[in-house]
Motif scaffolding. Structure first.
Motif, PDB file in Angstrom:
ATOM      1  N   ARG A 101       0.594  -0.920  -0.121  1.00 30.67           N
ATOM      2  CA  ARG A 101       0.497   0.134   0.065  1.00 30.67           C
ATOM      3  C   ARG A 101       1.001   1.149   0.371  1.00 30.67           C
ATOM      4  O   ARG A 101       0.314   2.008  -1.082  1.00 30.67           O
ATOM      5  CB  ARG A 101      -0.995  -0.065   1.364  1.00 30.67           C
ATOM      6  CG  ARG A 101      -2.053  -0.815   1.014  1.00 30.67           C
ATOM      7  CD  ARG A 101      -2.823  -1.359   2.371  1.00 30.67           C
ATOM      8  NE  ARG A 101      -3.970  -2.298   2.062  1.00 30.67           N
ATOM      9  CZ  ARG A 101      -4.653  -2.362   3.454  1.00 30.67           C
ATOM     10  NH1 ARG A 101      -3.680  -2.494   4.814  1.00 30.67           N
ATOM     11  NH2 ARG A 101      -5.596  -3.759   3.150  1.00 30.67           N
ATOM     12  N   SER A 113      -2.689  -0.351  -5.004  1.00 30.48           N
ATOM     13  CA  SER A 113      -4.735  -0.329  -5.451  1.00 30.48           C
ATOM     14  C   SER A 113      -4.764  -1.810  -4.658  1.00 30.48           C
ATOM     15  O   SER A 113      -3.817  -2.654  -4.262  1.00 30.48           O
ATOM     16  CB  SER A 113      -5.229  -0.472  -6.517  1.00 30.48           C
ATOM     17  OG  SER A 113      -5.175  -1.607  -7.220  1.00 30.48           O
ATOM     18  N   THR A 165      -6.664  -4.017  -5.238  1.00 26.78           N
ATOM     19  CA  THR A 165      -6.453  -5.005  -5.985  1.00 26.78           C
ATOM     20  C   THR A 165      -5.449  -5.648  -6.315  1.00 26.78           C
ATOM     21  O   THR A 165      -5.044  -6.890  -6.196  1.00 26.78           O
ATOM     22  CB  THR A 165      -7.184  -4.997  -7.551  1.00 26.78           C
ATOM     23  OG1 THR A 165      -8.709  -5.002  -7.421  1.00 26.78           O
ATOM     24  CG2 THR A 165      -7.449  -6.475  -8.347  1.00 26.78           C
ATOM     25  N   ARG A 166      -4.274  -4.542  -6.484  1.00 29.35           N
ATOM     26  CA  ARG A 166      -2.827  -5.004  -6.685  1.00 29.35           C
ATOM     27  C   ARG A 166      -2.431  -6.163  -5.287  1.00 29.35           C
ATOM     28  O   ARG A 166      -1.679  -6.728  -5.368  1.00 29.35           O
ATOM     29  CB  ARG A 166      -2.302  -4.347  -7.135  1.00 29.35           C
ATOM     30  CG  ARG A 166      -2.493  -3.499  -8.364  1.00 29.35           C
ATOM     31  CD  ARG A 166      -1.419  -2.224  -8.525  1.00 29.35           C
ATOM     32  NE  ARG A 166      -0.202  -2.741  -8.851  1.00 29.35           N
ATOM     33  CZ  ARG A 166       1.533  -1.796  -9.060  1.00 29.35           C
ATOM     34  NH1 ARG A 166       0.714  -0.525  -9.067  1.00 29.35           N
ATOM     35  NH2 ARG A 166       2.147  -2.874  -9.216  1.00 29.35           N
TER      36      ARG A 166
END
Length: 202
Positions: free
Chosen positions: A92, A97, A99-100
């Motif tokens: 983070r 994101s 999702t990533r």
């Protein structure tokens, strides 16, 4: 039949378990539901499906898929939820994101537990799928069912031994595969382990 049943269960349970582990939303209800389905006997599901007009391999595959969902669901959830918080925070911090973070951080760390769930599920389904013969299906269960019907109990024993040996061989092969897909830092003495939490600095 085992491959189809596990594939059906995996397509449903692994993404759902991973998403629940990532978000934490509704996880308690889903995990409780997954555990509750373990109490439902596979033979009972097969007979209910047969009573509804679904016989043969289709009934056995569907029943085995239902039977396979809980382990895959819980292991996927626990694997993602138990990912190292430091690694998650680092992702983070790099601007990833949600999702990533899930696909590039949490899922790779959860690979060992997900593979363990697949291993357990496949072995359980292989040992259970012979029940298909009771609903007019094929597979090794036909050997056992025919032996019971003709009172050739040696044949029943032979069929049971074949099923047991197949399950043991698959378990050994899948144990090796599980080790290979588990990231090396997460192994202890060749066995997958859960990631440790980062130490708290004073």
């Amino acid at each position: 039949m085992t491959a189809i049943a596990v594939a059906i269960a995996a397509v449903f349970a692994i993404p759902l378990g991973a998403w629940l582990g990532h978000t934490g939303q509704g996880s308690g209800a889903m995990v409780t539901l997954g555990n509750a389905t373990r109490a439902v006997p596979t033979l009972g599901i097969i007979l209910l499906l047969a009573a509804g007009g679904l016989f043969g391999n289709g009934a056995a595959v569907l029943a085995a898929a239902i039977f396979a969902v809980p382990v895959l669901l819980v292991n996927s959830y626990e694997g993602v939820r138990g990912a190292d918080p430091a690694a998650r925070d680092a992702g983070r911090g790099m601007g990833m994101s949600g999702t990533r973070v899930l696909f590039q951080v949490e899922l790779p760390l959860a690979t060992g537990l997900i593979a363990a769930g697949l291993r357990t599920t496949i072995v359980q389904v292989v040992a259970t799928i012979p029940l298909a013969a009771l609903a007019g299906g094929g597979g090794l269960g036909q050997i056992i069912a025919f032996g019971m019907g003709t009172q050739r109990y040696g044949q029943v024993l032979a069929g049971g031994i074949v099923v047991a040996l197949l399950a043991l061989v698959l378990d050994g092969v899948l144990a090796v595969a599980q080790r290979l897909v588990t990231p090396a830092p997460l192994r202890v003495n060749g066995r997958p382990r859960r990631p440790r939490k980062a130490p708290v600095e004073p």
